[in-house]
Design an enzyme around this catalytic site. Sequence first.
Site, PDB file in Angstrom:
ATOM      1  N   SER A 127      10.959  -1.590  -0.398  1.00 23.26           N
ATOM      2  CA  SER A 127       9.959  -0.575  -0.741  1.00 23.26           C
ATOM      3  C   SER A 127       8.669  -0.746   0.044  1.00 23.26           C
ATOM      4  CB  SER A 127       9.652  -0.712  -2.230  1.00 23.26           C
ATOM      5  OG  SER A 127       8.445  -0.064  -2.551  1.00 23.26           O
ATOM      6  N   GLU A 129       5.941  -0.515  -1.190  1.00 21.65           N
ATOM      7  CA  GLU A 129       4.993  -1.242  -2.049  1.00 21.65           C
ATOM      8  C   GLU A 129       4.809  -2.685  -1.570  1.00 21.65           C
ATOM      9  OE1 GLU A 129       3.045  -0.541  -4.936  1.00 21.65           O
ATOM     10  OE2 GLU A 129       3.471   1.543  -4.416  1.00 21.65           O
ATOM     11  N   TYR A 151       5.827  -5.326  -9.187  1.00 18.34           N
ATOM     12  CA  TYR A 151       6.975  -4.634  -8.579  1.00 18.34           C
ATOM     13  C   TYR A 151       7.056  -4.949  -7.077  1.00 18.34           C
ATOM     14  CZ  TYR A 151       9.592  -0.719  -6.562  1.00 18.34           C
ATOM     15  OH  TYR A 151      10.473   0.053  -5.849  1.00 18.34           O
TER      16      TYR A 151
HETATM   17  P1  GDP Z   1       4.311   4.550  -6.739  1.00 19.69           P
HETATM   18  O1  GDP Z   1       3.821   4.725  -5.344  1.00 19.69           O
HETATM   19  O2  GDP Z   1       5.703   4.021  -6.786  1.00 19.69           O
HETATM   20  O3  GDP Z   1       3.367   3.793  -7.579  1.00 19.69           O
HETATM   21  O4  GDP Z   1       4.455   6.063  -7.299  1.00 19.69           O
HETATM   22  P2  GDP Z   1       3.687   6.860  -8.454  1.00 19.69           P
HETATM   23  O5  GDP Z   1       4.175   8.273  -8.341  1.00 19.69           O
HETATM   24  O6  GDP Z   1       3.837   6.211  -9.782  1.00 19.69           O
HETATM   25  O7  GDP Z   1       2.135   6.772  -8.050  1.00 19.69           O
HETATM   26  C1  GDP Z   1       1.663   7.276  -6.843  1.00 19.69           C
HETATM   27  C2  GDP Z   1       0.139   7.261  -6.832  1.00 19.69           C
HETATM   28  O8  GDP Z   1      -0.352   8.278  -7.714  1.00 19.69           O
HETATM   29  C3  GDP Z   1      -0.482   5.947  -7.306  1.00 19.69           C
HETATM   30  O9  GDP Z   1      -1.491   5.587  -6.391  1.00 19.69           O
HETATM   31  C4  GDP Z   1      -1.111   6.286  -8.641  1.00 19.69           C
HETATM   32  O10 GDP Z   1      -2.295   5.537  -8.909  1.00 19.69           O
HETATM   33  C5  GDP Z   1      -1.454   7.758  -8.452  1.00 19.69           C
HETATM   34  N1  GDP Z   1      -1.574   8.457  -9.733  1.00 19.69           N
HETATM   35  C6  GDP Z   1      -2.647   9.181 -10.153  1.00 19.69           C
HETATM   36  N2  GDP Z   1      -2.436   9.654 -11.389  1.00 19.69           N
HETATM   37  C7  GDP Z   1      -1.214   9.225 -11.787  1.00 19.69           C
HETATM   38  C8  GDP Z   1      -0.459   9.376 -12.979  1.00 19.69           C
HETATM   39  O11 GDP Z   1      -0.877  10.017 -13.945  1.00 19.69           O
HETATM   40  N3  GDP Z   1       0.775   8.789 -13.001  1.00 19.69           N
HETATM   41  C9  GDP Z   1       1.279   8.093 -11.931  1.00 19.69           C
HETATM   42  N4  GDP Z   1       2.492   7.568 -11.989  1.00 19.69           N
HETATM   43  N5  GDP Z   1       0.563   7.903 -10.806  1.00 19.69           N
HETATM   44  C10 GDP Z   1      -0.660   8.463 -10.726  1.00 19.69           C
END
Ligand code: GDP
Length: 327
Positions: A127, A129, A151
């Site tokens: 990933s 990440e 993660y």
């Molecule tokens: P990730 O890259 O696997 O962490 O995918 P996510 O879709 O969970 O998050 C992507 C980005 O969106 C991260 O930087 C979060 O901080 C931002 N984000 C902003 N608001 C939200 C929210 O309400 N839910 C999630 N999941 N992410 C959010």
Amino acid sequence: MPRALITGITGQDGMYLAEFLAGKGYEVFGLVRGQNNPRARAVRRALPSIRLLEGDLRDLASLVRALGAARPDEVYNLGAISFVGLSWQQAELTGEITGVGVQRILEAVRLHTGDDMSRVRFYQASSSEMFGKVRTVPQRETTAFHPRSPYGVAKAFGHYMTVNYRESYGAHACSGILFNHESPRRGHEFVTRKVTRAAARIALGLQDDLALGNLDARRDWGFAGDYVEAMWLMLQQDEPADYVIATGETHSVRDLLDVAFDRAGIADWAPHVRQDPRLFRPAEVDLLVGDASRARERLGWKPRVDFRGLVEMMVDADLADAKQEIG
Ligand code: GDP
């Protein structure tokens, strides 16, 4: 008929990969934790030809047994606790499954093949990440890791373990460093799906507003259906290697809101969106944007669906779902 075993078959990527491989004439086996869980039933409904085997990435013997039953030519390890937000709450479990689970399935392949690991090709779902606090922009296969979440740390363990089995035992093991990839099958907790679903439901009067965290977060978002093809291509090469899979473009959560609400027929998203400090992450990754040149050059892979196409596809699917809910 080639045979493939997929862990994480009930997840977004597992479903796309299973369909893709079945379309290529593979006999597809999927690992599930219990035949009767609702997600296993959903997989069987969507893909009746699939053979589900019971096993768990926490249980080495169950993995050896599953390999014995499937006798696969290719193993795709997609099983993981995959939600970054949750990984702070369940850091140990994330390490156990997302990290040590990789070592367990690699060891199971080693036992299954009687030490001749090259007989079974192995794909590890790594990933972006792992890049976390990024060293350079864009990130490529040689960019150093600095994971910023439990993660990401667990995925880095899995990545290095995959490289280690390749170097120690001659495994045909590839690590695909995939940047965010989304689809109408994405879990509701991820920001893309959360936004596309809310846009659809707000447009149809099923929901009033949407709480989000950091609207300035940026990601390199691609379509999961395109990305599973890259997984397969990696395993068709004579030499195993690691590959970054990405679009090379980055967009903010605000861009996502613009496209999604527009597609749902709402001109201005601002009155519907509030920021909730509880949804901010303890630590954020920096500017994640991938350079997939190696995949383009060696695999001939490139993404087909762009950001707008992806978000619109997701909103359209969520509008259809919401209409069904209304009846
Ligand atoms: P990730 O890259 O696997 O962490 O995918 P996510 O879709 O969970 O998050 C992507 C980005 O969106 C991260 O930087 C979060 O901080 C931002 N984000 C902003 N608001 C939200 C929210 O309400 N839910 C999630 N999941 N992410 C959010």
